[in-house]
Design a protein around this motif. Structure first.
Motif, PDB file in Angstrom:
ATOM      1  N   GLU A   9      32.092  46.713  38.201  1.00  0.00           N
ATOM      2  CA  GLU A   9      32.896  46.467  39.391  1.00  0.00           C
ATOM      3  C   GLU A   9      34.332  46.863  39.051  1.00  0.00           C
ATOM      4  O   GLU A   9      34.867  46.455  38.007  1.00  0.00           O
ATOM      5  N   ALA A  11      38.392  47.294  40.422  1.00  0.00           N
ATOM      6  CA  ALA A  11      39.431  46.945  41.387  1.00  0.00           C
ATOM      7  C   ALA A  11      40.487  48.038  41.394  1.00  0.00           C
ATOM      8  O   ALA A  11      41.160  48.251  40.387  1.00  0.00           O
ATOM      9  N   ALA A 128      40.890  42.580  45.321  1.00  0.00           N
ATOM     10  CA  ALA A 128      40.556  41.793  44.132  1.00  0.00           C
ATOM     11  C   ALA A 128      41.756  40.932  43.757  1.00  0.00           C
ATOM     12  O   ALA A 128      42.887  41.418  43.706  1.00  0.00           O
ATOM     13  N   ALA A 131      39.851  37.801  37.863  1.00  0.00           N
ATOM     14  CA  ALA A 131      38.625  38.099  37.133  1.00  0.00           C
ATOM     15  C   ALA A 131      38.418  37.039  36.065  1.00  0.00           C
ATOM     16  O   ALA A 131      39.360  36.364  35.633  1.00  0.00           O
ATOM     17  N   LEU A 137      34.343  39.221  39.110  1.00  0.00           N
ATOM     18  CA  LEU A 137      35.500  39.676  39.878  1.00  0.00           C
ATOM     19  C   LEU A 137      35.604  38.815  41.125  1.00  0.00           C
ATOM     20  O   LEU A 137      34.626  38.671  41.879  1.00  0.00           O
ATOM     21  N   ARG A 138      36.770  38.243  41.369  1.00  0.00           N
ATOM     22  CA  ARG A 138      36.999  37.400  42.539  1.00  0.00           C
ATOM     23  C   ARG A 138      37.783  38.179  43.586  1.00  0.00           C
ATOM     24  O   ARG A 138      38.778  38.839  43.270  1.00  0.00           O
ATOM     25  N   THR A 144      32.557  36.544  45.198  1.00  0.00           N
ATOM     26  CA  THR A 144      32.650  36.989  43.816  1.00  0.00           C
ATOM     27  C   THR A 144      31.608  38.077  43.560  1.00  0.00           C
ATOM     28  O   THR A 144      30.612  38.184  44.286  1.00  0.00           O
ATOM     29  N   ILE A 150      33.954  44.692  34.135  1.00  0.00           N
ATOM     30  CA  ILE A 150      34.960  44.636  35.204  1.00  0.00           C
ATOM     31  C   ILE A 150      36.148  45.487  34.769  1.00  0.00           C
ATOM     32  O   ILE A 150      36.597  45.396  33.621  1.00  0.00           O
ATOM     33  N   ALA A 152      40.090  46.503  35.940  1.00  0.00           N
ATOM     34  CA  ALA A 152      41.252  46.313  36.813  1.00  0.00           C
ATOM     35  C   ALA A 152      42.108  47.559  36.765  1.00  0.00           C
ATOM     36  O   ALA A 152      42.694  47.883  35.734  1.00  0.00           O
ATOM     37  N   VAL A 160      44.591  40.975  39.120  1.00  0.00           N
ATOM     38  CA  VAL A 160      43.526  40.741  38.149  1.00  0.00           C
ATOM     39  C   VAL A 160      44.112  40.547  36.755  1.00  0.00           C
ATOM     40  O   VAL A 160      43.738  39.621  36.020  1.00  0.00           O
ATOM     41  N   VAL A 276      36.282  42.281  30.703  1.00  0.00           N
ATOM     42  CA  VAL A 276      37.246  42.805  31.677  1.00  0.00           C
ATOM     43  C   VAL A 276      38.235  43.734  30.978  1.00  0.00           C
ATOM     44  O   VAL A 276      38.863  43.348  29.980  1.00  0.00           O
TER      45      VAL A 276
END
Length: 389
Positions: A9, A11, A128, A131, A137-138, A144, A150, A152, A160, A276
């Motif tokens: 994922e 962002a 986003a 995280a 990822l929020r 989520t 993840i 950023a 993030v 992340v």
């Protein structure tokens, strides 16, 4: 075809995010990219591409898409406000580096194409906000997304990154910049230098002249953040003409200013936390004096995709390997660019002497070119220097 990997994922749908998305997807990852805006679009006007960025585009299969119609200058020049030459560096010739300029929109469109063609799912209007190192990822809508990785790539103000507590330094450099795109016309600068890239310097004001195609001209205006007389929604042409009488006709063509951006320097304690990773301006924002912000973002993104796909390590260990490989060159570039930005605070006569000496020291030129010619992990060597036939 690469074997199936994990799910990522991402962002941010700028240069770094799109590069990472396409590179991962081409290596067998499933990828979903979240872009906060309602569409993928470019901010800015023109962009410089050196060997490192071109190598990434070649790896993603879109080099020709980006470079068709690009502009190849023969030198990068420094000149004073009257247009007198201070120094120059040859480019795009035998024994020199390859540098070309294109519209930023063309680059973003090509990276977007590479991502979509590789199977990346792109979700626009998706913001986003945080995280978790475990791989969560929020998003601003309260949902989520879980993933093996993840990334950023959500810019200098990355939410993030902030959620992970990785920021060591975010420093405003006391300079602001406006970027404009306008049609090329005869007489903007003397005909014998109209195809070159020119840095005009006068006091604490700076004007970058950059042809970006046969029809397009990219202009960047830089001044001190406290120089209120130089800024405005409409360019104060009299002020800038007093600083740059040698190019007054060009300045008189500059009108509305979309925005003035602050130059910032970002450093992190680490480029990752658990699963992340942080890339692009969120990890290593720098002033644009070396034209390497985009190149560093692409280099970092492709190196990341290679590390997590080819190393045979856990995600956490692969991210540590990636940072150890890519960070030294990128931080070298950052610091060199910050040192160049400090020349704006040096009086004209002293600056002329400094630039003259720097131009005669081979190690200065090699230092400037180090990041531009360092090819990221997982790609082939660059093609020959110079404009293709």
């Amino acid at each position: 075809m690469h074997a199936a990997q994990g799910h990522a994922e991402i962002a941010g749908g700028g240069i770094g995010g799109l590069t990472a998305a396409a590179a991962l997807a081409r290596r067998g990852w499933t990828v979903r990219l979240h872009e906060a805006n309602t569409s993928i679009r470019a901010f800015g006007a023109g962009i410089y591409l050196w060997d490192n960025g071109l190598a990434v585009l070649r790896e993603l299969g879109v080099e020709e898409m980006v470079t068709t119609g690009a502009h190849y200058g023969t030198s990068i020049q420094s000149r004073d406000g009257n247009g007198h030459l201070i120094g120059q560096v040859p480019i795009n010739s035998s024994g020199s580096v390859r540098v070309l300029t294109v519209l930023r929109e063309r680059l973003i469109s090509a990276l977007h194409h590479a991502a979509v063609e590789s199977g990346v799912e792109i979700v626009t209007g998706s913001v986003a906000v945080a995280a978790e190192p475990e791989g969560v990822l929020r998003l601003a809508n309260g949902t989520t997304a879980k993933a093996d990785l993840i990334i950023a790539a959500d810019g200098v103000g990355s939410q993030v990154r902030e959620s992970l507590g990785l920021l060591r330094r975010r420093q405003a450099l006391g300079q602001r910049c406006a970027r404009l795109l306008l049609p090329r016309t005869d007489g903007d600068v003397p005909r014998e230098i109209e195809d070159d890239y020119i840095e005009y310097m006068s006091g604490q004001r700076f004007l970058l002249y950059t042809p970006s195609s046969t029809e397009d001209l990219y202009i960047a205006l830089v001044c001190s953040a406290s120089d209120m007389q130089a800024m405005g929604g409409y360019l104060p042409q009299d002020e800038w003409s007093r600083s740059f009488p040698g190019i007054e006709s060009l300045i008189r063509r500059l009108g509305p200013i979309p925005r003035w951006d602050d130059f910032e320097w970002v450093e992190l304690s680490k480029w990752s936390s658990g699963r992340v990773a942080i890339i692009g301006d969120a990890a290593h924002a720098q002033p644009p004096y070396l034209g390497q912000g985009g190149g560093c973002a692409m280099m970092s993104a492709l190196g990341l995709a290679h590390a997590v796909s080819e190393s045979g390590r856990s995600i956490e260990s692969a991210l540590e390997l990636w940072e150890a490989t890519e960070r030294p060159v990128i931080e070298h570039t950052q610091r060199f660019s910050v040192r160049v930005s400090e020349l704006n605070d040096v009086p004209d006569d002293a600056r002329r002497e400094i630039l003259g000496v720097a131009g005669r020291l081979p190690r200065i030129g090699k230092s400037r070119e180090r990041a531009a010619t360092t090819i990221p992990s997982g790609v082939n060597a660059p093609v020959a220097v110079g404009e293709p036939a």
